[in-house]
Design an enzyme around this catalytic site. Sequence first.
Site, PDB file in Angstrom:
ATOM      1  N   HIS A 152       0.835  -1.202   0.000  1.00 24.85           N
ATOM      2  CA  HIS A 152       0.000   0.000   0.000  1.00 24.85           C
ATOM      3  C   HIS A 152       0.872   1.256   0.000  1.00 24.85           C
ATOM      4  O   HIS A 152       1.643   1.474   0.943  1.00 24.85           O
ATOM      5  CB  HIS A 152      -0.909  -0.008   1.233  1.00 24.85           C
ATOM      6  CG  HIS A 152      -1.861   1.142   1.296  1.00 24.85           C
ATOM      7  ND1 HIS A 152      -1.910   2.007   2.364  1.00 24.85           N
ATOM      8  CD2 HIS A 152      -2.801   1.581   0.423  1.00 24.85           C
ATOM      9  CE1 HIS A 152      -2.848   2.911   2.154  1.00 24.85           C
ATOM     10  NE2 HIS A 152      -3.393   2.682   0.987  1.00 24.85           N
ATOM     11  N   HIS A 176      -8.943   7.568  -3.869  1.00 29.44           N
ATOM     12  CA  HIS A 176      -9.340   6.173  -4.030  1.00 29.44           C
ATOM     13  C   HIS A 176     -10.504   6.019  -5.010  1.00 29.44           C
ATOM     14  O   HIS A 176     -10.765   4.900  -5.471  1.00 29.44           O
ATOM     15  CB  HIS A 176      -9.750   5.578  -2.683  1.00 29.44           C
ATOM     16  CG  HIS A 176      -8.610   5.423  -1.720  1.00 29.44           C
ATOM     17  ND1 HIS A 176      -8.191   6.438  -0.897  1.00 29.44           N
ATOM     18  CD2 HIS A 176      -7.798   4.371  -1.452  1.00 29.44           C
ATOM     19  CE1 HIS A 176      -7.191   6.019  -0.150  1.00 29.44           C
ATOM     20  NE2 HIS A 176      -6.924   4.767  -0.466  1.00 29.44           N
ATOM     21  N   ARG A 250     -21.457  10.504  20.788  1.00 30.02           N
ATOM     22  CA  ARG A 250     -21.750  10.779  22.197  1.00 30.02           C
ATOM     23  C   ARG A 250     -23.213  10.462  22.454  1.00 30.02           C
ATOM     24  O   ARG A 250     -24.110  11.228  22.087  1.00 30.02           O
ATOM     25  CB  ARG A 250     -21.446  12.250  22.536  1.00 30.02           C
ATOM     26  CG  ARG A 250     -21.752  12.621  23.995  1.00 30.02           C
ATOM     27  CD  ARG A 250     -20.944  11.776  24.962  1.00 30.02           C
ATOM     28  NE  ARG A 250     -21.122  12.161  26.370  1.00 30.02           N
ATOM     29  CZ  ARG A 250     -21.715  11.386  27.272  1.00 30.02           C
ATOM     30  NH1 ARG A 250     -22.248  10.224  26.894  1.00 30.02           N
ATOM     31  NH2 ARG A 250     -21.782  11.765  28.533  1.00 30.02           N
ATOM     32  N   CYS A 297     -17.682  17.881  22.414  1.00 26.98           N
ATOM     33  CA  CYS A 297     -18.175  17.410  23.704  1.00 26.98           C
ATOM     34  C   CYS A 297     -17.542  18.225  24.821  1.00 26.98           C
ATOM     35  O   CYS A 297     -16.359  18.589  24.747  1.00 26.98           O
ATOM     36  CB  CYS A 297     -17.846  15.931  23.866  1.00 26.98           C
ATOM     37  SG  CYS A 297     -18.384  15.232  25.439  1.00 26.98           S
ATOM     38  N   TYR A 433     -22.795  18.805  33.232  1.00 27.26           N
ATOM     39  CA  TYR A 433     -22.271  19.767  32.259  1.00 27.26           C
ATOM     40  C   TYR A 433     -22.206  21.186  32.828  1.00 27.26           C
ATOM     41  O   TYR A 433     -22.718  22.153  32.256  1.00 27.26           O
ATOM     42  CB  TYR A 433     -23.088  19.733  30.966  1.00 27.26           C
ATOM     43  CG  TYR A 433     -22.984  18.410  30.246  1.00 27.26           C
ATOM     44  CD1 TYR A 433     -21.750  17.953  29.793  1.00 27.26           C
ATOM     45  CD2 TYR A 433     -24.099  17.612  30.020  1.00 27.26           C
ATOM     46  CE1 TYR A 433     -21.637  16.735  29.147  1.00 27.26           C
ATOM     47  CE2 TYR A 433     -24.004  16.393  29.374  1.00 27.26           C
ATOM     48  CZ  TYR A 433     -22.772  15.959  28.937  1.00 27.26           C
ATOM     49  OH  TYR A 433     -22.651  14.754  28.301  1.00 27.26           O
TER      50      TYR A 433
END
Length: 584
Positions: A152, A176, A250, A297, A433
């Site tokens: 490769h 590709h 998430r 996040c 949070y």
Amino acid sequence: MLGTVMSFLRCIRAALGIWQIQSRVRIETSVVLPQVCSACGFVRWKNTAANCTRGVDYQSPNTRSRHMTVGVLAGTGAVLAYGLYRQQVQQAEPEGNAESARLTPSALGNEVQTSYPIYTRQDVTKHKTMADGIWVTYKSGVYDITNFVDLHPGGKKIMLAAGGAVEPFWAMYAIHNEEHVYQLLEEYKIGELNPEDQKQAILDVTDPYGNDPLRHPVLKVNSFKPFNAEPPLEILSENYLTPNEIFFKRNHLPVPEVDPRKFSLEIVGEGMKSIQLTLQDIKTKFPKHTVTATLQCAGNRRSEMNAVRQVKGLNWGMAAIGNATWSGVKLSDVLKYAGLPEDTDVKHVQFEGLDKDLSGSHYGASISIRKALAKDGDVLLAYEMNGEDLSRDHGFPLRVIVPGVVGARNVKWLSKIIISKEESKSHWQVNDYKGFSPSVDWDTVDFSTAPAIQELPIQSAITTPCNGDSLSSDDDEVTVKGYAWSGGGREVIRVDVSLDGGETWQVAKLTGEKQDEGRAWAWKLWELTVPLPKGQKNLEIICKAVDNNYNVQPDTVAPIWNLRGVLNNSWSRVKVTIKSPNRD
């Protein structure tokens, strides 16, 4: 056997002859690379897929490009040799029994008359090492690429797809998408994927997570139930737009399975009549808008806080962040249609998702009415991600996109909007949070004393090289890459990089989409190529970003440590070693 070996050697000689002819021609890297399967990130390339309209252009120094050109050509020669060898062997093989053949789709998209064994996706995932063989899937086909790994031209990055699908990586490396690559892949086909596994789902009615979708095996999993995972750091910044399959996942609860034909969105609120909108209503009654925005996040880079002192939460690395184009309708248009008065005195817009726990409690969150209605707020009810329908993991069929705001408020599988004078009473809004002083522990924390996280602070991180990597002392240069982003629509204007632990600094080159002032929702990718310091055995590489309000990152984690491990935006630090190559 001897005849086979001689045939292979003759193919190598023929391929080397092609390489010698190529080497006598003046080669432009930008011409050669689209013709070969190179996934190397430190040569000049232009993403011809999602990034072509955004001017994302990666340029390396001429020295490194020349070295890579020679390497790519050598790799191409090896691929040509092996391909010619396979072709000669196949021509020598007797034809199979036509009566037992059947039509199956190939990587080329056409149908070929042949018979293949049927494999499950579980069978494929067992083949992820050279010892077990390297298997991948493409569309409905199963391929054993073990013998191709060393050939490769892009090196060992091909191993990231081991045991899974190659589509996410081919989406990332658009070179590709050429017919000769599909032809080469067909040489390694060994079977067909079980039709049931092609549906990308595992059904287990006894497990609330049993109907979760399958995910790409390249993802680094932080928890399985619920599923939370991030992509390998070294490929995160390869594309301006993060491919959907490797965009961080998430989830707080099991992933719901939603029939779009039966889906409806309920909108209720003070001084309003309750209305229901179908997915078709949303797509046809309102103008379609597209926004490029980064989601992050709150716990991104939590692992670095754990290194200072243990916190509670998933051990996220630096890849709980991604950038995508989101398409849908403006929340402000929908609320106006629903009859929200212009002089409303409500303060919050609450969102509720279809994901729920065993008690029936749904995930929920809220944002301010000011953000929801702002003309430049760009809050969307999105049904597309990077030009495709949302996947189940990313909120199919409808989710909220709140640009510039923490990912937790971008509620997925949206089912209900509530206009209220109060913020959401959801656990994730009221008791999670939120940020606290390093002095606060679980015995003294009072979540009611801190506001819910909304806009996120300035952030940047190094994606290449990775912590613990080794560089060769023979290298003339080192290339450092990463991402940078700031919440609230603030634009990243500079990224500073140091190779000596912060003693001296250099400014990196920024790339990314130009967005309006105050609406810079998307990240910037950055890159810096500099001479490799001589005589050094170790390097501490650091990056720090600055936004257009001149907000900067703190230099260490300890002063911003908090018991939930959120909001880590300290300087990103990577330590690498410089080794002398072994010479006989």
